[in-house]
Design a protein around this motif. Structure first.
Motif, PDB file in Angstrom:
ATOM      1  N   LEU A   1      -7.742   3.608   0.375  1.00 50.48           N
ATOM      2  CA  LEU A   1      -7.831   5.068   0.311  1.00 50.48           C
ATOM      3  C   LEU A   1      -7.376   5.469  -1.089  1.00 50.48           C
ATOM      4  N   ASP A   2      -8.324   5.991  -1.872  1.00 53.50           N
ATOM      5  CA  ASP A   2      -8.094   6.278  -3.289  1.00 53.50           C
ATOM      6  C   ASP A   2      -7.516   7.674  -3.479  1.00 53.50           C
ATOM      7  N   ASP A   3      -6.881   7.871  -4.611  1.00 56.65           N
ATOM      8  CA  ASP A   3      -6.322   9.179  -4.967  1.00 56.65           C
ATOM      9  C   ASP A   3      -5.436   9.731  -3.859  1.00 56.65           C
ATOM     10  N   PHE A   4      -4.719   8.816  -3.203  1.00 55.10           N
ATOM     11  CA  PHE A   4      -3.882   9.231  -2.086  1.00 55.10           C
ATOM     12  C   PHE A   4      -2.855  10.258  -2.561  1.00 55.10           C
TER      13      PHE A   4
ATOM     14  N   LEU B   1      -3.390   1.714   0.026  1.00 60.75           N
ATOM     15  CA  LEU B   1      -3.280   3.118  -0.398  1.00 60.75           C
ATOM     16  C   LEU B   1      -3.136   3.116  -1.906  1.00 60.75           C
ATOM     17  N   LYS B   2      -3.991   3.870  -2.585  1.00 62.86           N
ATOM     18  CA  LYS B   2      -3.873   3.971  -4.041  1.00 62.86           C
ATOM     19  C   LYS B   2      -3.226   5.304  -4.390  1.00 62.86           C
ATOM     20  N   VAL B   3      -2.083   5.202  -5.027  1.00 65.59           N
ATOM     21  CA  VAL B   3      -1.308   6.395  -5.356  1.00 65.59           C
ATOM     22  C   VAL B   3      -1.811   6.945  -6.690  1.00 65.59           C
ATOM     23  N   ASP B   4      -2.171   8.191  -6.689  1.00 61.99           N
ATOM     24  CA  ASP B   4      -2.766   8.796  -7.872  1.00 61.99           C
ATOM     25  C   ASP B   4      -1.796   8.815  -9.052  1.00 61.99           C
TER      26      ASP B   4
ATOM     27  N   VAL C   1      -0.200   1.582  -7.430  1.00 64.57           N
ATOM     28  CA  VAL C   1       0.114   2.817  -8.145  1.00 64.57           C
ATOM     29  C   VAL C   1      -0.695   2.824  -9.429  1.00 64.57           C
ATOM     30  N   GLU C   2      -1.423   3.912  -9.638  1.00 61.35           N
ATOM     31  CA  GLU C   2      -2.294   4.052 -10.800  1.00 61.35           C
ATOM     32  C   GLU C   2      -1.559   4.734 -11.948  1.00 61.35           C
ATOM     33  N   GLY C   3      -2.130   4.624 -13.125  1.00 61.56           N
ATOM     34  CA  GLY C   3      -1.616   5.361 -14.274  1.00 61.56           C
ATOM     35  C   GLY C   3      -0.316   4.802 -14.818  1.00 61.56           C
TER      36      GLY C   3
HETATM   37 CA    CA Z   1      -5.623   5.906  -6.258  1.00 62.40          CA
END
Ligand code: CA
Ligand code: C2E
Ligand code: CA
Ligand code: CA
Length: 383
Positions: A288-291, A309-312, A345-347
């Motif tokens: 699940l992207d941009d969670f 879970l992908k954390v924005d 975790v992204e970014g």
């Molecule tokens: Ca994400």
């Protein structure tokens, strides 16, 4: 007034007046007429259920004709703003088509009235330019699809515990002939407005499968590749079946393909549930992207068996400066653990941010610190 009554022979509006209202005819008959070399010409005869005077309101030009009641009439006025708001909210391409048609109609009417308007003298409105710009962009995207104008960027995901690259996210790139690289944030949305997203998605899927195979051959272990699928794509029948068929045909090692589904308002949770179980049957994990951005349907989370879970990046960007942002990241990591989902975790752009992920026991880090998206050839050449 909420309603207007006209007696036979009475004018609703005259040619040349500035428009502020359109009307819906409830009862009675109205004649719309214009002038041709001084002589009146009947343009249309309107009755109950017809709109009158809407044209000038749409493009805010003076009335090109007069409207006269032929019998006793009852009309509902429609305020300019009522129409303007709807027009502003509509698809820019549709608006642009409407404006072009109106311009052409007015040109034809002017010619009829003996006032020829040279073509090209009509100004192009900003919304027309926007709409035409998107039509052009879409045509160029079709061209790019046909002629190798799209590329696949691969951005590494770090396995935080092992401190090594575990896989990549596939990010489509369009190298535009005049504008240079265009962000998928711009053209994916455009492609989603029509079914053009389907061939774009197929290109990405093919390139992603090729990339996994090439990385395995080149001795990069067995990395996974995560492919983005938008809500719109999910709605196209047979999408997952096509993905599975491609993965099987490419003989990818099990588990080397993941799908990323972005939370959005348009997400149909029943459909997503079906997609997830279909994927699981073929060893494909689903993220699940941009969670946490916008549409966290927490109420649906328990029903959907997401693996990741992908954390924005909005959270990682603020977590060091803002304790509350840090608390949210911590809570999401715990939530993931409770649901047996992995957390990405992204970014991640700084070593300090990566350190936080290590401390929290989060599985994967993605961001410029780990690596920017690169082409397959660049990754192979760097090894
Ligand atoms: Ca994400
Ligand atoms: P996303 O799935 O959230 O992808 C992550 C975006 O964040 C990528 O932007 C990536 O380049 C950028 N990014 C990664 N690390 C960092 C970082 O450390 N700092 C900053 N500031 N940014 C970072 P990109 O490539 O422009 O993609 C934008 C969005 O377009 C993606 O967001 C995804 O939703 C969509 N997209 C990309 N490729 C595809 C595709 O093949 N199909 C579909 N349907 N959507 C795609
Ligand atoms: Ca993504
Ligand atoms: Ca994301």
């Amino acid at each position: 007034p909420l309603r207007i009554e006209l007696q036979p022979g009475q004018a609703l509006f005259h040619e040349g007046e500035p428009p502020d209202t359109a009307y819906l005819i409830e009862s009675g008959q109205i004649e719309v007429r214009s002038h041709q070399s001084g002589r009146p010409v009947l343009l249309s005869l309107l009755g109950p259920g017809d709109l009158v005077g809407e044209m000038a309101v749409i493009d805010d030009s003076p009335r090109t004709a007069s409207a006269i009641a032929l019998s006793h009439c009852v009309l509902f006025p429609i305020d300019r703003s009522q129409i303007a708001e709807r027009l502003a909210a509509t698809d820019p391409i549709v608006r642009s088509l409407l404006e072009s048609q109106l311009k052409r109609y007015r040109g034809a009417l002017a010619a009829l009235q003996g006032m020829p308007q040279a073509p090209g003298l009509l100004p192009v409105t900003p919304s027309e330019r926007l709409g035409i710009g998107r039509i052009r962009l879409e045509s160029q995207l079709r061209e790019a699809l046909a002629g190798r104008g799209l590329e696949l960027g691969l951005q590494p995901l770090l396995d935080v515990d092992r401190n090594q690259v575990a896989g990549y996210e596939a990010l489509v790139r369009w190298n535009h002939p005049e504008r240079g690289p265009i962000s998928p944030a711009e053209f994916v949305a455009l492609a989603e407005e029509t079914s053009l997203i389907v061939p774009v998605g197929e290109y990405v899927m093919d390139a992603a499968c090729e990339a996994v195979a090439a990385l395995v051959r080149a001795g990069h272990g067995s990395p996974f590749v995560a492919v983005n699928v938008s809500a719109r794509q999910l709605g196209h029948p047979g999408l997952v079946e096509r993905i599975v068929a491609r993965a099987d045909a490419a003989r990818l090692p099990r588990g080397s393909l993941k799908l990323e589904i972005t939370e959005s308002q348009a997400l149909d949770y029943t459909l997503v549930g079906e997609v997830i179980s279909l994927c699981h049957g073929h060893g494909i994990k689903v993220a699940l992207d941009d969670f946490g951005t916008g549409y966290s349907h927490l109420a649906h989370l328990h029903r959907l068996d997401f693996d990741v879970l992908k954390v924005d990046q909005a959270f990682s960007r603020h977590m060091l400066a803002d304790p509350r942002a840090m608390s949210v990241v911590e809570a999401i990591v715990q939530l993931g653990r409770a649901l047996s989902a992995e957390i990405v975790v992204e970014g991640i752009e700084t070593p300090a941010q990566l350190e936080v992920l290590r401390r929290l026991g989060c599985q994967f880090a993605q961001g410029y610190l780990i690596g920017r998206p690169r082409l397959l050839q660049e990754i192979l050449a760097a090894a």
